[in-house]
Scaffold this motif. Sequence first.
Motif, PDB file in Angstrom:
ATOM      1  N   SER A 448       0.832  -1.210   0.000  1.00 36.45           N
ATOM      2  CA  SER A 448       0.000   0.000   0.000  1.00 36.45           C
ATOM      3  C   SER A 448       0.862   1.254   0.000  1.00 36.45           C
ATOM      4  O   SER A 448       0.601   2.205  -0.752  1.00 36.45           O
ATOM      5  CB  SER A 448      -0.929  -0.002   1.220  1.00 36.45           C
ATOM      6  OG  SER A 448      -1.775  -1.128   1.227  1.00 36.45           O
ATOM      7  N   ALA A 449       1.895   1.271   0.847  1.00 37.21           N
ATOM      8  CA  ALA A 449       2.780   2.430   0.925  1.00 37.21           C
ATOM      9  C   ALA A 449       3.475   2.664  -0.410  1.00 37.21           C
ATOM     10  O   ALA A 449       3.601   3.808  -0.877  1.00 37.21           O
ATOM     11  CB  ALA A 449       3.806   2.235   2.036  1.00 37.21           C
ATOM     12  N   ILE A 753      -5.029  -2.240   6.308  1.00 35.87           N
ATOM     13  CA  ILE A 753      -5.598  -1.053   5.667  1.00 35.87           C
ATOM     14  C   ILE A 753      -5.649   0.162   6.598  1.00 35.87           C
ATOM     15  O   ILE A 753      -5.205   1.248   6.215  1.00 35.87           O
ATOM     16  CB  ILE A 753      -6.989  -1.374   5.084  1.00 35.87           C
ATOM     17  CG1 ILE A 753      -6.833  -2.246   3.834  1.00 35.87           C
ATOM     18  CG2 ILE A 753      -7.762  -0.103   4.752  1.00 35.87           C
ATOM     19  CD1 ILE A 753      -8.136  -2.699   3.225  1.00 35.87           C
ATOM     20  N   PRO A 754      -6.187   0.056   7.824  1.00 41.34           N
ATOM     21  CA  PRO A 754      -6.213   1.247   8.691  1.00 41.34           C
ATOM     22  C   PRO A 754      -4.818   1.787   8.981  1.00 41.34           C
ATOM     23  O   PRO A 754      -4.607   3.008   8.993  1.00 41.34           O
ATOM     24  CB  PRO A 754      -6.900   0.735   9.969  1.00 41.34           C
ATOM     25  CG  PRO A 754      -7.668  -0.459   9.536  1.00 41.34           C
ATOM     26  CD  PRO A 754      -6.860  -1.090   8.461  1.00 41.34           C
ATOM     27  N   VAL A 777      -6.106   1.971  -3.836  1.00 36.37           N
ATOM     28  CA  VAL A 777      -4.763   1.518  -3.480  1.00 36.37           C
ATOM     29  C   VAL A 777      -4.833   0.301  -2.571  1.00 36.37           C
ATOM     30  O   VAL A 777      -4.123  -0.692  -2.759  1.00 36.37           O
ATOM     31  CB  VAL A 777      -3.985   2.656  -2.789  1.00 36.37           C
ATOM     32  CG1 VAL A 777      -2.719   2.127  -2.126  1.00 36.37           C
ATOM     33  CG2 VAL A 777      -3.626   3.738  -3.796  1.00 36.37           C
ATOM     34  N   PHE A 778      -5.725   0.364  -1.595  1.00 37.80           N
ATOM     35  CA  PHE A 778      -5.831  -0.728  -0.624  1.00 37.80           C
ATOM     36  C   PHE A 778      -6.492  -1.960  -1.258  1.00 37.80           C
ATOM     37  O   PHE A 778      -6.159  -3.092  -0.901  1.00 37.80           O
ATOM     38  CB  PHE A 778      -6.610  -0.260   0.595  1.00 37.80           C
ATOM     39  CG  PHE A 778      -6.020   0.973   1.222  1.00 37.80           C
ATOM     40  CD1 PHE A 778      -4.796   0.922   1.872  1.00 37.80           C
ATOM     41  CD2 PHE A 778      -6.669   2.192   1.151  1.00 37.80           C
ATOM     42  CE1 PHE A 778      -4.244   2.055   2.436  1.00 37.80           C
ATOM     43  CE2 PHE A 778      -6.131   3.325   1.711  1.00 37.80           C
ATOM     44  CZ  PHE A 778      -4.908   3.260   2.355  1.00 37.80           C
ATOM     45  N   VAL A 779      -7.410  -1.715  -2.195  1.00 33.39           N
ATOM     46  CA  VAL A 779      -8.004  -2.841  -2.916  1.00 33.39           C
ATOM     47  C   VAL A 779      -6.928  -3.577  -3.711  1.00 33.39           C
ATOM     48  O   VAL A 779      -6.823  -4.807  -3.656  1.00 33.39           O
ATOM     49  CB  VAL A 779      -9.124  -2.353  -3.862  1.00 33.39           C
ATOM     50  CG1 VAL A 779      -9.610  -3.490  -4.749  1.00 33.39           C
ATOM     51  CG2 VAL A 779     -10.292  -1.792  -3.053  1.00 33.39           C
ATOM     52  N   PHE A 780      -6.108  -2.805  -4.444  1.00 35.15           N
ATOM     53  CA  PHE A 780      -5.037  -3.424  -5.239  1.00 35.15           C
ATOM     54  C   PHE A 780      -4.048  -4.152  -4.343  1.00 35.15           C
ATOM     55  O   PHE A 780      -3.579  -5.251  -4.680  1.00 35.15           O
ATOM     56  CB  PHE A 780      -4.306  -2.360  -6.055  1.00 35.15           C
ATOM     57  CG  PHE A 780      -5.106  -1.837  -7.212  1.00 35.15           C
ATOM     58  CD1 PHE A 780      -5.897  -2.679  -7.972  1.00 35.15           C
ATOM     59  CD2 PHE A 780      -5.061  -0.493  -7.544  1.00 35.15           C
ATOM     60  CE1 PHE A 780      -6.634  -2.198  -9.040  1.00 35.15           C
ATOM     61  CE2 PHE A 780      -5.793   0.004  -8.611  1.00 35.15           C
ATOM     62  CZ  PHE A 780      -6.584  -0.854  -9.354  1.00 35.15           C
ATOM     63  N   ALA A 781      -3.714  -3.551  -3.189  1.00 33.65           N
ATOM     64  CA  ALA A 781      -2.747  -4.173  -2.280  1.00 33.65           C
ATOM     65  C   ALA A 781      -3.301  -5.484  -1.726  1.00 33.65           C
ATOM     66  O   ALA A 781      -2.600  -6.504  -1.700  1.00 33.65           O
ATOM     67  CB  ALA A 781      -2.409  -3.215  -1.144  1.00 33.65           C
ATOM     68  N   GLY A 782      -4.564  -5.443  -1.288  1.00 30.17           N
ATOM     69  CA  GLY A 782      -5.162  -6.659  -0.737  1.00 30.17           C
ATOM     70  C   GLY A 782      -5.339  -7.749  -1.775  1.00 30.17           C
ATOM     71  O   GLY A 782      -5.000  -8.922  -1.542  1.00 30.17           O
ATOM     72  N   VAL A 783      -5.854  -7.372  -2.947  1.00 31.94           N
ATOM     73  CA  VAL A 783      -6.048  -8.359  -4.014  1.00 31.94           C
ATOM     74  C   VAL A 783      -4.703  -8.908  -4.476  1.00 31.94           C
ATOM     75  O   VAL A 783      -4.551 -10.107  -4.729  1.00 31.94           O
ATOM     76  CB  VAL A 783      -6.812  -7.724  -5.197  1.00 31.94           C
ATOM     77  CG1 VAL A 783      -6.832  -8.670  -6.400  1.00 31.94           C
ATOM     78  CG2 VAL A 783      -8.236  -7.379  -4.784  1.00 31.94           C
TER      79      VAL A 783
END
Length: 812
Positions: A448-449, A753-754, A777-783
């Motif tokens: 994410s970063a 995410i938080p 961004v967080f969706v892409f990171a998690g997926v």
Amino acid sequence: MFKNLIVSALRSLRKKPAFSAINILGLALGMATCLTILLYVNHEISFDEFQKDNVYRIALNRVYPEREVDYTFIPHSIGPQLVKDFPEVQSQARFFKPNNVATFQYEDKTLTEEHFVIGDSTIFSIMSIEFIEGDPKTALVEDNSIVLSESTAKKFFGDQSAIGKILGTPGGNSVEVTAIVADYPNKSHFEFGAIIPLHSIPFFRQSNWAGFSTLTYIELVDGADPDDFEEKIPAFIKQYAEGEIQQRNGISYDEYIAAGNGYNYYLQPIKDIYLISHISGELKPNGNITYVYIFSIAAAFILLIACINFMNLATARSVERAKEVGIRKVMGSHKKQLVAQFLSESTFVAVISAVIALLITYLSEGNFAQLAGKNLSLLEFLTTPNIIILIVSVLIIGILAGLYPAFFISSYSPIGIMRGNLKTSKKGVGLRNALVVLQFTISIALISATLLIYNQMDYLLKKPLGFEKEQLVVIENGFSINNDPNNPNWERFETFKNEIASLPNIAGAGYTSALPGDILQGFIVRVPGYGEKESLVTRMISADDDFLTNMNMEILEGRNFSKNYNDSLSVIINLTTKDKLGFTDPIGKKIIHVDDSSQVSYTVVGVVDDFHFESLHTEVEPMIITKMGSAQSFVNKYAIKIDGDNIQQALASMEEVWGRFVPNAPFRYYFLDESLEQFYQSEQTSGKLFTAFTSLAIIVACIGLLGLSAFIINQKRKEIGVRKVLGGSVFSIVFLLSKDILKLILIATLIAIPAAYFWADSWLQNFAYSTGVSWLVFVFAGVGALLIALITVSFQSTKAAMANPVDSLKDE
């Protein structure tokens, strides 16, 4: 005893070579990544470490009625007066770095020096500059003296002695080399190649208590408290500056402050400037302490992921080693002996991994140094203190990584082992799941970063700046055009520009005092009839008739400068200046420029849209553009717009014209878009490093996940065989074996995410203009993490699901 422990450790590693290789490789890669980050961090924190502890730069937090700006430049009268008035100030040194390069003539050669400064002789003592030849007390006494660094002297004169050599200057004067000093260390916020005395410039001999003119450093006496000294500065400034401020603004100092203005001077420790200071007027792009913290935390996290791999694999394998523990206990082994054995194994693995990590770091340091844009060396890093720290750290890693598995395995009950009750131990399974969640929480946060940094960098590099920067060539020593003793006049600037503009592949040309990225001078204005007792401090550039058009800057109101008008007392203001002054109809309005000796009235003829002269870390400041040829103007640079793709031919043509006008000065140029990228050098480098480290963190996590999934699948091979015999499909078996791991990754995503959002929101506060935090961004990171984990686990799961069930059931 020690020999037996080592032999036992080797035997255990050989028993499961693939398992051991995964363990060692994962830990080695984690250690190598951590060590590589430490090389970068050590490089950044070592800047200016050779400086004295009691040296400080005086910076200014300038408060305006509606804004605040921090400056490195302060009035040049402050430094010498501090030495006179305060016994705790042992010495002071001021210097100024011009925007242009210095050009000298020696015999028939033209010589240039980029790192040219104008400074006090006391700079040699305060900045810890080593003399090779000459006397520091007399080196800059005479107005026509110059001090060269060792490399500059060699560049100018080769192997000849430089002392006493006479250098001609563009203005027809000359300077004498009076001293040679050692090259200044690269790890400093300050750099120079040549210094001439500050007192040789008439402006710096005048009193100045309100204009920004020099960087000023002071050296406090031993034992002096910088905080106590800072508290004395406001009264000092009021004592000496109130007369000048009253003269400029027509009101008393107290009324001026009450109107919302302020001069808050503060001390910056010289050793902190490179990493901590990011204010207007920095000498060169600094590092960033935030990234040092981020990378240090990332190093710890990546090492933690590697250690988690070890703990995970060790606890997973504990089922296989249960019978070994049971037999040892039956044979009389005590828990302490078993703990010692398992700790020795983990420490042995850590030592082997450390050796491999050092080799990986050494072999990859060149590529990493190129990526980071730093001069990094493992051999320089391996000092005696650092070697001791590394050895202790490896031992601690080995002990801590093996501590829980050692106590967990050694605590098995022999009776439970013999009955086979340990295969479904909830304690071991729960620990492994928790560690997997922690691993991927860190990995997802790093992903994410990385995505957020790249989004912001893309935004900064693509955001409209209010002018066109592409294919814009800047001739950086444009002032040399007029340095002809036989014909020193403004017409030469215009003639040169017209000849350049008439060349093929040239779309336009203009000249100016400064371009984006340069340090700008201040311009104090007052407006009769509107806030008459208020003044506004703006930035100022001078420009010719074609400069704004050539830069494609948009005139919102009024007109551009034109040869059809006498614009010597005309100005163009930017939109921010219009808003700050409260103008509704600015065209034709009078503004008064206030300086130390006079007040000059100018007429506003145009309003240009805001354009960014500094990085997007800071907001657009008020700007005044004066006509080239007015009292405040001077030519410094030419901006040439290239039309078409034949850039080399255009440059060659420009150089030919330059050679006819200035045969004794080199043709120096740069591309504006490449220069502006230096604004974000720290962020761009950090983005590249973050990508590399995040990739390595994911690889380390996947190595552990690969080993763990292989072990879990091995434990369920009979169940897989039974399911296949009963008609289970490959997909259903792969799903069965993968779903538990994917659940853990999903939990890790929800936790990461938080944390990543909080960090991103805090980091973006460093920019006046930012892209914001996008949930995508967080969706892409998690997926992304889910897919990586799925691919890793599916590799083993598919292999197991497609195996012949006879092989797993034939021993039943």
